[in-house]
Enzyme design. Structure first.
Site, PDB file in Angstrom:
ATOM      1  N   TYR A 290       0.813  -1.218   0.000  1.00  0.00           N
ATOM      2  CA  TYR A 290       0.000   0.000   0.000  1.00  0.00           C
ATOM      3  C   TYR A 290       0.848   1.271   0.000  1.00  0.00           C
ATOM      4  CZ  TYR A 290      -3.801  -3.134   1.536  1.00  0.00           C
ATOM      5  OH  TYR A 290      -4.713  -4.148   1.660  1.00  0.00           O
TER       6      TYR A 290
ATOM      7  N   HIS B 119       0.599 -11.584   1.884  1.00  0.00           N
ATOM      8  CA  HIS B 119      -0.462 -10.860   1.186  1.00  0.00           C
ATOM      9  C   HIS B 119      -1.092 -11.695   0.070  1.00  0.00           C
ATOM     10  CE1 HIS B 119      -1.728  -6.478   0.046  1.00  0.00           C
ATOM     11  NE2 HIS B 119      -2.738  -7.327  -0.060  1.00  0.00           N
TER      12      HIS B 119
END
Length: 266
Positions: free
Chosen positions: A41, A99
Site C-alpha cells: 500500500y 499478502h
C-alpha cells in the site's frame, strides 16, 4: 497482547500522507482498535504517524501489515518486516500476513521465516491472505505457529462459505476486505430494505451481516470522518435471524479483486 477487534480500519489506496494519518487518528479516537495496512500500500509510515498522533496507547491497537509478493523469500521476509517496523514506528506487529501466495511465495521457505518472526516476538500472530482452500490447508500443515487470520474479499456478493467453514473448523479469523463491495452494496435491494427496517445504511447492514458471523472480522476502508463514524455504527445494528437468512440467500455473486495470476485462477 492486544485484543483483536472485529471491526478495523482498512487503508488500501490511502497513500496521501495527511489523509491517511488523519484517517487512522480519527478511527482510533472514534473507537476502532484494529488498523490494517500492507507493504504494497506504500503507506505504512502514514499509518504509523496516525497511530502516534492518536490519544491511544500502542498496546491497545491491533496493528496488521502484509508482506509484498516480492518479499517472500526468507531474507526478504526478515528484512522487509524490519523495514515495516521502522515505518510503522513500532517494536512489534500484532499480525503479519502473506499478502498473496504468488510470485516469490514458496511454502517450504516463506512459512518457516514467519515462524521465526513469531518465535522471536517480532510478530504476535501469523496471517495469510487470498489463499485458496488447498493452499490454506498446506500452509496450516507446514506452519508451527497457528494461523490467526485469513484475509479475503468477503461481502454479501461474495460470501466465501467454504473459507468460512474452514475458519470455523481451524478456529482462525476470516477477515473481510472490500466488506461493502466498494460501495456496490448500496444497490442491493435486500440490503437497502433491511437497512430501512433498522434505520441503517446498506453499508452498515453489510458490515453487521459480516460481524454477525462467528469468527469473521471486517476492515472497511474509509478516509472521511463521516464514513469512519458511519462504518463504526454497524456495531449498533442488530440484525435478526430473518435478516441474516435473507442476505445469506442472495444469489448474485461478484468478485471485485481478480486478475489472471490470482491463486483461484491457476
Amino acid at each position: 497482547m492486544s485484543d483483536f477487534h472485529r471491526l478495523g480500519l482498512g487503508t488500501y489506496r490511502n497513500t496521501d500522507p495527511d489523509a491517511c494519518s488523519n484517517a487512522v487518528e480519527t478511527a482510533l479516537e472514534t473507537g476502532y482498535r484494529h488498523v490494517d495496512t500492507a507493504q504494497m500500500y506504500d503507506n505504512e509510515s502514514h499509518v504509523g504517524h496516525g497511530i502516534a498522533a492518536a490519544d491511544v496507547e500502542r498496546d491497545d491497537v491491533f496493528l496488521a501489515t502484509k508482506l509484498d509478493t516480492d518479499n517472500l523469500v526468507p531474507d526478504a521476509v526478515h528484512e522487509s518486516t524490519a523495514e515495516s517496523l521502522e515505518k510503522l514506528d513500532t517494536e512489534y506487529l500484532d499480525l503479519l500476513y502473506v499478502h498473496w501466495p504468488i510470485e516469490t511465495y514458496d511454502p517450504a521457505e516463506t512459512l518457516p521465516a514467519l515462524d521465526e518472526l513469531a518465535e522471536a516476538g517480532t510478530i504476535r500472530h501469523v496471517g495469510l491472505s487470498n489463499f485458496t482452500p488447498d493452499l490454506l490447508d498446506e500452509a496450516i500443515e507446514r506452519l508451527e505457529a497457528p494461523v490467526f487470520a485469513h484475509q479475503v474479499e468477503m461481502h454479501p456478493l461474495l460470501q466465501q462459505d467454504e473459507l468460512h467453514e474452514r475458519a470455523l473448523a481451524d478456529d482462525h479469523w476470516l477477515v473481510a476486505y472490500c466488506p461493502v463491495a466498494r460501495g456496490e452494496v448500496a444497490d442491493v435491494p435486500e440490503l437497502v430494505e433491511i437497512g430501512e427496517k433498522h434505520d441503517a445504511t446498506p453499508y452498515q447492514v453489510s458490515l453487521a451481516w459480516l460481524l454477525a458471523k462467528e469468527n469473521v472480522a471486517a476492515i472497511p476502508k474509509a478516509t472521511s470522518k463521516a464514513h469512519i463514524v458511519e462504518n463504526y455504527g454497524a456495531l449498533d445494528v442488530d440484525l435478526d435471524d430473518e435478516d441474516i437468512a435473507r442476505i445469506d440467500g442472495i444469489e448474485r455473486e461478484e468478485r471485485l479483486v481478480d486478475f489472471p495470476a490470482a491463486p483461484w485462477n491457476k
